[in-house]
Design a protein around this motif. Structure first.
Motif, PDB file in Angstrom:
ATOM      1  N   GLU A   1       0.852  -1.609  -0.349  1.00 16.17           N
ATOM      2  CA  GLU A   1       0.230  -0.217   0.058  1.00 16.17           C
ATOM      3  C   GLU A   1       1.190   0.899   0.109  1.00 16.17           C
ATOM      4  OE1 GLU A   1      -3.273  -0.093   3.254  1.00 16.17           O
ATOM      5  OE2 GLU A   1      -3.324   1.911   2.601  1.00 16.17           O
ATOM      6  N   ARG A   2       2.139   1.641   1.289  1.00 17.11           N
ATOM      7  CA  ARG A   2       2.899   2.233   0.864  1.00 17.11           C
ATOM      8  C   ARG A   2       3.883   2.779  -0.461  1.00 17.11           C
ATOM      9  NH1 ARG A   2       8.277   2.546   4.307  1.00 17.11           N
ATOM     10  NH2 ARG A   2       9.292   3.538   3.538  1.00 17.11           N
ATOM     11  N   GLU A   3       3.952   1.670  -1.246  1.00 14.92           N
ATOM     12  CA  GLU A   3       4.816   1.679  -2.583  1.00 14.92           C
ATOM     13  C   GLU A   3       4.025   1.519  -3.677  1.00 14.92           C
ATOM     14  OE1 GLU A   3       7.341   2.254  -2.381  1.00 14.92           O
ATOM     15  OE2 GLU A   3       8.633   1.143  -0.637  1.00 14.92           O
ATOM     16  N   GLY A   4       2.992   1.698  -3.420  1.00 17.66           N
ATOM     17  CA  GLY A   4       1.457   2.062  -4.823  1.00 17.66           C
ATOM     18  C   GLY A   4       2.210   0.732  -5.175  1.00 17.66           C
ATOM     19  N   VAL A   5       2.523  -0.493  -5.095  1.00 14.02           N
ATOM     20  CA  VAL A   5       2.100  -1.934  -5.368  1.00 14.02           C
ATOM     21  C   VAL A   5       1.693  -2.578  -5.120  1.00 14.02           C
ATOM     22  CG1 VAL A   5       4.390  -0.995  -6.708  1.00 14.02           C
ATOM     23  CG2 VAL A   5       4.751  -2.903  -4.686  1.00 14.02           C
ATOM     24  N   LYS A   6       1.941  -4.109  -5.576  1.00 16.51           N
ATOM     25  CA  LYS A   6       0.740  -5.105  -5.398  1.00 16.51           C
ATOM     26  C   LYS A   6       1.704  -5.373  -4.625  1.00 16.51           C
ATOM     27  CE  LYS A   6      -0.264  -6.142  -9.940  1.00 16.51           C
ATOM     28  NZ  LYS A   6      -0.555  -7.746 -10.893  1.00 16.51           N
ATOM     29  N   PRO A   7       1.123  -6.384  -3.534  1.00 15.36           N
ATOM     30  CA  PRO A   7       1.798  -7.118  -2.869  1.00 15.36           C
ATOM     31  C   PRO A   7       2.365  -8.053  -3.218  1.00 15.36           C
ATOM     32  CG  PRO A   7      -1.116  -7.314  -1.758  1.00 15.36           C
ATOM     33  CD  PRO A   7      -0.865  -6.770  -3.113  1.00 15.36           C
ATOM     34  N   GLU A   8       1.752  -8.638  -4.722  1.00 17.90           N
ATOM     35  CA  GLU A   8       2.861  -9.734  -5.232  1.00 17.90           C
ATOM     36  C   GLU A   8       3.754  -9.297  -5.742  1.00 17.90           C
ATOM     37  OE1 GLU A   8      -0.502  -9.234  -5.489  1.00 17.90           O
ATOM     38  OE2 GLU A   8      -1.375 -10.788  -5.372  1.00 17.90           O
ATOM     39  N   ASN A   9       4.197  -7.712  -5.413  1.00 16.40           N
ATOM     40  CA  ASN A   9       5.719  -6.918  -6.258  1.00 16.40           C
ATOM     41  C   ASN A   9       6.441  -7.205  -3.932  1.00 16.40           C
ATOM     42  OD1 ASN A   9       3.526  -5.495  -8.207  1.00 16.40           O
ATOM     43  ND2 ASN A   9       4.739  -6.817  -9.078  1.00 16.40           N
ATOM     44  N   VAL A  10       6.242  -7.852  -3.609  1.00 18.34           N
ATOM     45  CA  VAL A  10       6.680  -7.420  -2.091  1.00 18.34           C
ATOM     46  C   VAL A  10       7.025  -8.342  -1.876  1.00 18.34           C
ATOM     47  CG1 VAL A  10       6.461  -5.947   0.473  1.00 18.34           C
ATOM     48  CG2 VAL A  10       5.342  -5.206  -2.066  1.00 18.34           C
ATOM     49  N   ALA A  11       8.409  -8.252  -0.740  1.00 12.47           N
ATOM     50  CA  ALA A  11       8.665  -9.710  -0.382  1.00 12.47           C
ATOM     51  C   ALA A  11       9.570  -9.319   1.434  1.00 12.47           C
ATOM     52  CB  ALA A  11       9.431 -10.432  -0.856  1.00 12.47           C
ATOM     53  N   CYS A  12       8.725  -9.649   1.839  1.00 14.08           N
ATOM     54  CA  CYS A  12       9.145  -8.951   3.542  1.00 14.08           C
ATOM     55  C   CYS A  12      10.364  -9.870   3.834  1.00 14.08           C
ATOM     56  CB  CYS A  12       8.102  -8.676   3.937  1.00 14.08           C
ATOM     57  SG  CYS A  12       7.324  -7.597   4.110  1.00 14.08           S
ATOM     58  N   THR A  13      11.477  -9.157   4.938  1.00 13.07           N
ATOM     59  CA  THR A  13      13.155 -10.058   4.950  1.00 13.07           C
ATOM     60  C   THR A  13      13.251  -9.188   6.499  1.00 13.07           C
ATOM     61  OG1 THR A  13      13.687  -8.247   4.136  1.00 13.07           O
ATOM     62  CG2 THR A  13      13.238 -10.333   2.220  1.00 13.07           C
ATOM     63  N   SER A  14      14.143 -10.632   6.961  1.00 15.77           N
ATOM     64  CA  SER A  14      14.685  -9.897   8.109  1.00 15.77           C
ATOM     65  C   SER A  14      16.106  -8.574   8.205  1.00 15.77           C
ATOM     66  CB  SER A  14      14.899 -10.991   8.707  1.00 15.77           C
ATOM     67  OG  SER A  14      15.418 -11.099  10.058  1.00 15.77           O
ATOM     68  N   GLY A  15      15.562  -7.538   7.910  1.00 16.75           N
ATOM     69  CA  GLY A  15      16.015  -6.813   7.407  1.00 16.75           C
ATOM     70  C   GLY A  15      16.845  -6.495   5.911  1.00 16.75           C
TER      71      GLY A  15
ATOM     72  N   ILE B   1      11.959 -19.786  -2.255  1.00 14.21           N
ATOM     73  CA  ILE B   1      12.861 -20.097  -1.460  1.00 14.21           C
ATOM     74  C   ILE B   1      12.915 -19.469   0.166  1.00 14.21           C
ATOM     75  CG2 ILE B   1      14.554 -20.547  -3.759  1.00 14.21           C
ATOM     76  CD1 ILE B   1      16.234 -17.866  -2.916  1.00 14.21           C
ATOM     77  N   MET B   2      12.146 -18.925   0.145  1.00 11.27           N
ATOM     78  CA  MET B   2      12.055 -18.381   1.241  1.00 11.27           C
ATOM     79  C   MET B   2      12.315 -18.862   2.268  1.00 11.27           C
ATOM     80  SD  MET B   2      11.110 -13.573   0.590  1.00 11.27           S
ATOM     81  CE  MET B   2      11.307 -13.492   2.325  1.00 11.27           C
ATOM     82  N   ARG B   3      13.060 -18.828   3.447  1.00 11.57           N
ATOM     83  CA  ARG B   3      12.427 -19.545   4.439  1.00 11.57           C
ATOM     84  C   ARG B   3      11.051 -18.802   5.514  1.00 11.57           C
ATOM     85  NH1 ARG B   3      16.006 -15.897   6.338  1.00 11.57           N
ATOM     86  NH2 ARG B   3      15.864 -15.052   7.854  1.00 11.57           N
ATOM     87  N   PRO B   4      10.271 -19.741   5.814  1.00 17.24           N
ATOM     88  CA  PRO B   4       8.812 -19.241   6.916  1.00 17.24           C
ATOM     89  C   PRO B   4       9.515 -18.874   8.086  1.00 17.24           C
ATOM     90  CG  PRO B   4       8.873 -21.752   7.264  1.00 17.24           C
ATOM     91  CD  PRO B   4      10.229 -21.226   6.250  1.00 17.24           C
ATOM     92  N   TRP B   5       8.759 -17.518   8.494  1.00 15.28           N
ATOM     93  CA  TRP B   5       8.615 -17.056  10.338  1.00 15.28           C
ATOM     94  C   TRP B   5      10.280 -16.021  10.153  1.00 15.28           C
ATOM     95  CZ3 TRP B   5       8.702 -22.768   9.862  1.00 15.28           C
ATOM     96  CH2 TRP B   5       7.316 -23.213  10.225  1.00 15.28           C
ATOM     97  N   ALA B   6      10.499 -15.636   8.682  1.00 15.03           N
ATOM     98  CA  ALA B   6      11.339 -14.979   8.909  1.00 15.03           C
ATOM     99  C   ALA B   6      11.919 -13.665   9.694  1.00 15.03           C
ATOM    100  CB  ALA B   6      11.548 -14.452   7.527  1.00 15.03           C
TER     101      ALA B   6
END
Lengths: 346, 346
Positions: free
Chosen positions: B64-78, B223-228
């Protein structure tokens, strides 16, 4: 993560009794958690500083607890981070023997790093077809099985060129000892994975660690990203190591209460595997676990972990973790009701 | 992490003025941090539940903040987790062009995943020798340089088979715009990395994210681990996205105050590179930065980031990040004193 998991409880509306996650629910741990929360509230200024890049304070505390050198320990952001980092290190190794049914992430992490997984359902079978890495969960998720220690040791000695990755995340939730990492890593081809939070009921923190021979840990830390554990995670980990021993009786009592679930094995229409831990793998033999789950949710507010997406399991399989005595008894009653309900629908 | 870093401030005793870490020190952000701490204190029960495996609530808030779709975003631990995971995904790709001097982790993460790094000091030189991946930090660490936007775009278009990984961790700490990820990822070969915590001064939380074309994000999340990300990390991230806009002036004021450090360029014996951010790369031309650091620590309680371990830099290089106006002025005075002291010692 290639396939999904099933355990983010806040998403599950109307769940009153959450048997689905295998978080330790020992009521006697409430005091520990309250103290920890209070401690973290007081140390909240830690969010403003970088964590120590390799979590050195936690590494030293873990080494002291395990009776090994800090050089035998690497700290990770939860046990799953350890699994992925080890698979990344082993990239190029010839295959992974994985004993199923088990936690999906061993297979995912290996595939992602180009290590072909081979599945086996028996340890003795492993002896013949073993690959250059062998992944075991001890006690095993989803069935709580503890591997026979002698059989395991024989396998380790007979295959010195295979690295055995033993995930002991549920080791502190086992009625049967799974051995001490200090002793296990005398075999240079053994690597153990641990969780600092599962048995204490604080999995939101993401703190795990690896114990292994110095050479392996040196290679592992060389490929680990810095700042993997948050500042609050490091703080919480050190605090937990200082305090958890006071709560071993609380866990023991909880494990005893969880045995009420063994009654499932005596119910008509259900099978249950023996388990050494707080969770059990059961099978409904007259219906799939999806329909069972839906019935339990709707009529009792009970969540179970449908287990059909574990490789090697059938549609009727489900996993349940011990809750309070009363809740455990409620589950037995609810399962009985489902059988009656199902028959009346025929 | 192959080589070390230099920025765990609590280990540095006697440091009164910490110019070494490039954490944003805007005094106007104190209110934000206090509110966040209070919010987390109230949500401390989150440590008892697993985080959402792929941090979906945060992913949606970032989109929402970046004005893109969630499918364009991956969250990481830093952001560092993002760097390592991307390098793991790109395993097998033919080389990495890395513009130096820069953050060491691009090179480390690539080497670890079998991607050979090639170093260049100029973007135009890149155009000729470019590998299948190109890693840029924008603004760059350690010198705060913003890449010329037109030159960068030309390079991206001219090399459609190269993936450009643009680390914009300091983007919110730049006086010059580095562009919006939404626009940058119109080029399918661009991947942007972001930090949610650096510009807000809360790096202990470990929250970052990646914005890219849907196909890339799909491959990355597989390829990302869950619960990162920890439960508190997800909670903090969503809260920060809701509140950070109120604090953009605080950051702007702080960036202006940081320009006091530009006075270093006018001091005898020092050189300074132009920077768009809160930190600067300087060089002491009459002494190495280790001796300078030791003098500053001992006489002024000042810590600087010795920068000789950045590839491509010399023994005299050091990095400093803006503190309060008074502290910035103190650093100028201290550097002047060091020159006088050094001469008197000859």
């Amino acid at each position: 993560m290639i396939y999904g998991h099933g355990d983010w409880s806040p998403l599950r509306e109307e769940v009153l009794h959450d048997f689905a996650t295998n978080i330790c629910k020992a009521t006697g741990l409430k005091g520990l958690r309250e103290h920890l929360k209070e401690h973290l509230r007081e140390r909240m200024e830690l969010i403003s500083i970088y964590p120590e890049p390799m979590a050195v304070p936690l590494r030293e505390a873990v080494a002291e607890r395990e009776g090994v050198k800090p050089e035998n320990v690497a700290c990770t952001s939860g046990a799953t981070d350890a699994i992925y980092t080890i698979a990344n290190l082993l990239r190029g190794i010839d295959g992974a023997t994985i004993a199923i049914p088990t936690f999906t992430e061993y297979s995912d992490a290996c595939s992602i790093n180009g290590i072909e997984p081979f599945y086996t359902s028996s340890l003795s079978e492993c002896g013949i077809h073993i690959a250059q890495s062998c992944w075991l969960c001890n006690p095993n998720n989803p069935d709580g099985k503890v591997w026979d220690r002698e059989e395991l040791e024989t396998l380790i000695i007979a295959n010195p060129d295979t690295i055995f990755i033993i995930d002991m995340s549920y080791g502190k939730l086992s009625r049967i000892s799974v051995g001490k990492p200090k002793e296990l890593i005398r075999h240079k081809n053994v690597v153990t994975i641990h969780s600092l939070t599962k048995h204490l009921g604080v999995p939101g923190l993401r703190i795990g660690y690896v114990v292994a021979h110095e050479g392996f840990i040196k290679a592992l830390t060389a490929i680990m990203r810095p700042w993997a554990i948050s500042s609050l995670g490091i703080e919480a980990g050190v605090w937990l190591l200082d305090h958890e021993e006071n709560y071993s009786k609380a866990i023991k009592d909880y494990l005893e209460d969880s045995r009420i679930l063994e009654g499932i094995g005596n119910l008509n229409g259900y099978k249950l595997k023996p388990s050494s831990t707080n969770f059990y793998l059961a099978e409904c033999i007259f219906s799939d676990s999806r329909s069972l789950h839906s019935y339990l949710r709707h009529n009792f507010g009970i969540a179970i972990r449908e287990a059909q997406n574990f490789r090697g399991l059938r549609p009727g399989h489900f996993r349940i973790a011990g809750q309070t005595r009363e809740e455990n008894l409620l589950l037995l009653e609810a399962l009985k009701q489902y059988n009656l309900h199902y028959k009346s629908d025929l």
